[in-house]
Design an enzyme around this catalytic site. Structure first.
Site, mmCIF file in Angstrom:
data_model
loop_
_atom_site.group_PDB
_atom_site.id
_atom_site.type_symbol
_atom_site.label_atom_id
_atom_site.label_comp_id
_atom_site.label_asym_id
_atom_site.label_seq_id
_atom_site.Cartn_x
_atom_site.Cartn_y
_atom_site.Cartn_z
ATOM 1 N N ASP A 13 -35.790 -41.503 -20.113
ATOM 2 C CA ASP A 13 -36.206 -41.522 -18.718
ATOM 3 C C ASP A 13 -35.303 -42.390 -17.861
ATOM 4 O O ASP A 13 -35.074 -42.074 -16.687
ATOM 5 C CB ASP A 13 -37.654 -42.019 -18.621
ATOM 6 C CG ASP A 13 -38.233 -41.867 -17.221
ATOM 7 O OD1 ASP A 13 -37.978 -40.835 -16.580
ATOM 8 O OD2 ASP A 13 -38.937 -42.790 -16.773
ATOM 9 N N HIS A 46 -29.958 -43.725 -15.134
ATOM 10 C CA HIS A 46 -29.785 -44.878 -14.260
ATOM 11 C C HIS A 46 -28.899 -45.963 -14.879
ATOM 12 O O HIS A 46 -27.927 -46.421 -14.264
ATOM 13 C CB HIS A 46 -31.142 -45.511 -13.920
ATOM 14 C CG HIS A 46 -32.087 -44.580 -13.239
ATOM 15 N ND1 HIS A 46 -31.684 -43.536 -12.443
ATOM 16 C CD2 HIS A 46 -33.445 -44.542 -13.216
ATOM 17 C CE1 HIS A 46 -32.734 -42.903 -11.968
ATOM 18 N NE2 HIS A 46 -33.818 -43.486 -12.428
ATOM 19 N N ASP A 55 -29.481 -38.445 -8.974
ATOM 20 C CA ASP A 55 -29.876 -39.709 -9.589
ATOM 21 C C ASP A 55 -30.112 -40.650 -8.415
ATOM 22 O O ASP A 55 -29.159 -41.172 -7.830
ATOM 23 C CB ASP A 55 -28.785 -40.249 -10.517
ATOM 24 C CG ASP A 55 -29.211 -41.525 -11.235
ATOM 25 O OD1 ASP A 55 -30.149 -42.191 -10.735
ATOM 26 O OD2 ASP A 55 -28.627 -41.859 -12.270
ATOM 27 N N HIS A 56 -31.377 -40.835 -8.046
ATOM 28 C CA HIS A 56 -31.647 -41.526 -6.786
ATOM 29 C C HIS A 56 -31.133 -42.963 -6.788
ATOM 30 O O HIS A 56 -30.913 -43.544 -5.724
ATOM 31 C CB HIS A 56 -33.147 -41.492 -6.457
ATOM 32 C CG HIS A 56 -33.988 -42.392 -7.286
ATOM 33 N ND1 HIS A 56 -34.537 -42.028 -8.494
ATOM 34 C CD2 HIS A 56 -34.383 -43.672 -7.079
ATOM 35 C CE1 HIS A 56 -35.225 -43.028 -8.989
ATOM 36 N NE2 HIS A 56 -35.157 -44.032 -8.159
#
Length: 543
Positions: free
Chosen positions: A292, A297, A234-235
């Site tokens: 998404d 996030h 999870d950047h």
């Protein structure tokens, strides 16, 4: 979402990456003034964070190396790590894709990606050594012969480059290809672990499209790789500003005493994009904004803001506290009143007229995929009982911004006349994740003059103005952590499944009801999202 570095940021990177002392020397060693460059295998005090963390002998294999993610993020991040002296001299980079390329062709692709997207200056001596470890394997993910060629290539690199059997496999491929790729790694002995070497796998989001598919994917992965060898990217968790949430909360006595339901009115977590789907119709349609962005996030940001203080910042302690929060999340009883979804219509963005979602190339005219999603959640713990968390995300909104706003309860204002505080809002602490990374605190102050009049003012902390060090790009940090085997920033399968348990009832409800509301491109979303907060007597922040 694509993060781009400004010219000022690129210059700071050049100044701060320690490049001047390392000119003329290969990467994999870092100079300290007056001290010989240490070998990458030298012993270090793991508690001394002043020293750089340098990966040991290893290689990185990228599946889907021809895609946008690899070209714009992964390959430049590898080069930037090399340029910062954080990769071993014998580092190997292997690309796997459906292309009839030779190694020289792949080298050119890497070179072009680095020149266009790297954040640190291009240096021939660094590129020359990185190029020597580049290999390309053409093939199909379901083809046994292709994986036999990959196995032979890895064995050659172990002999030629001294990678010692240590390899990380990065799955930069569509999620539907995860299972076949992982099974192929197992069948061809590429996932075999031993005391003498490690094998790791990196899985990009999304981790499934609902709870059932996430559990099936986790089952497949766990049959091949042990939990400590699985890195779910999870950047957002690699961003310095996200990690700073923990520093703000737990390194400062000022905030933690008021970080609870006694003082906090509500929390808003926003990830807004000003772009559309940018040619990603095949991926985005049928997925939508909630799957998404919210499932990964935003729920991770919620967990970091709501978790209890961990006993340490190691992976296990952080994971335990985040899982507690996600397990305590409560959905609203009326999903029709406390969720909202929308779909952007044509409008204006950046002074240019843009089409609506249904007018984008590749999108069916009857698509019900949402490009905007907003939900209200509560956390059933003593700390947060009664405090709503509002999460929202969308495309083609008024501006690009990601932030967490902690909105505090109003003071009683008993000593003040009513007119003295009529312009005063809620005290708010805003943690800006991107693009203007920093923290803003809004509070009331007296207006100069003879009358007692209170008005909102702000104090602002900006990363760019406070530190000489530049923040590494998220993928740099995450790739290095994979090679080092350090998992604190990677969600485990328990967190993934808890997140789907939260989101599944909402997207299932939406699927059974009307189409998403339309909102003009360049605005802040559909009217139903404003009505959602208005029912609670609140309004969305305007970043």
């Amino acid at each position: 979402m694509t993060d781009t570095a400004s010219p000022d940021t690129r210059q700071r990177d050049a100044d701060d990456a320690g490049l001047a002392p390392t000119h003329g020397r290969p990467y994999g060693s870092v100079a300290v003034a007056g001290v010989p460059a240490p070998d990458s295998n030298s012993l270090r005090d793991p508690q001394d964070r002043r020293l750089p963390r340098i990966a040991g002998p290893c290689g990185l294999i990228i599946f889907g190396v021809t895609g946008d993610l690899a070209r714009k993020k992964l390959l430049p991040a590898v080069y930037d790590l090399a340029n910062r002296g954080l990769l071993p001299p014998g580092f190997a980079l292997v690309g796997f894709a459906r292309r009839d390329w030779a190694n020289q062709d792949f080298e050119q692709i890497v070179h072009d990606a680095v020149k266009e997207h790297a954040r640190t200056p291009f240096r021939e001596e660094v590129w020359k050594q990185l190029k020597e470890g580049c290999r390309f394997v053409p093939g199909e993910l379901g083809d046994d012969a292709s994986f036999e060629r990959l196995r032979a290539t890895i064995e050659d690199l172990d002999r030629e480059r001294g990678t010692n059997g240590n390899h990380a496999f990065y799955l930069s491929v569509p999620p539907r290809m995860f299972p076949v790729t992982i099974r192929q790694l197992k069948e061809h002995g590429l996932a075999d672990q031993s005391p003498r070497h490690w094998r790791r796998v990196v899985v990009e989001k999304p981790f499934g499209h609902d709870l059932q598919s996430a559990r099936e994917l986790n089952r497949i992965v766990s049959e091949v790789f042990p939990p400590e060898a699985v890195f779910r990217i999870d950047h957002y968790l690699g961003k310095e500003t996200v990690q700073n949430i923990l520093a703000l909360r737990f390194a400062n006595q000022l905030y933690e005493p008021v970080w609870n339901a006694n003082y906090v009115d509500h929390v808003q977590i926003t990830m807004a994009e000003d772009i559309g789907i940018e040619g990603r119709a095949g991926y985005y349609d049928g997925i939508g904004a909630a799957r998404d962005v919210i499932q990964n996030h935003l729920l991770q940001l919620l967990a970091l803001n709501a978790m209890e203080e961990p006993v340490s910042f190691d992976a296990k302690s952080l994971r335990i506290e985040k899982q507690k929060v996600l397990a305590a999340v409560q959905l609203p009883r009326r999903l029709d009143l406390h969720t909202a979804r929308g779909q952007y219509a044509e409008g204006w963005a950046g002074g240019v007229k843009v089409p609506g979602y249904l007018g984008e190339e590749g999108i069916p005219a009857d698509s019900r995929t949402e490009t905007y999603a907003a939900i209200k959640l509560e956390i059933d713990t003593r700390r947060w009982a009664g405090v709503p968390f509002y999460l929202r995300t969308g495309k083609r909104l008024a501006r690009r911004v990601t932030e967490v706003g902690v909105v505090f309860k109003r003071a009683p204002h008993l000593p003040f006349a009513e007119t003295a505080t009529e312009e005063l809002g809620h005290n708010t602490l805003v943690m800006r994740i991107q693009p203007d990374e920093g923290i803003t605190l809004r509070f009331g102050s007296k207006v100069p003059g003879s009358q007692m009049e209170i008005r909102d003012v702000t104090m602002d902390f900006a990363y760019g103005g406070a530190f000489t060090e530049s923040s590494p790009e998220a993928y740099e940090r995450l790739i290095l952590d994979v090679l080092l085997g350090e998992p604190p920033l990677f969600p485990r399968h328990e967190e993934v499944e808890l997140s789907w348990q939260i989101l599944d009832p909402i997207v299932n409800y939406w699927a059974e009801h009307d189409k998403p509301d339309q909102y003009p491109a360049g605005t802040w979303g559909p009217a139903s999202a404003n009505e959602m907060l208005a029912r609670d007597g609140r309004t969305w922040r305007r970043p």
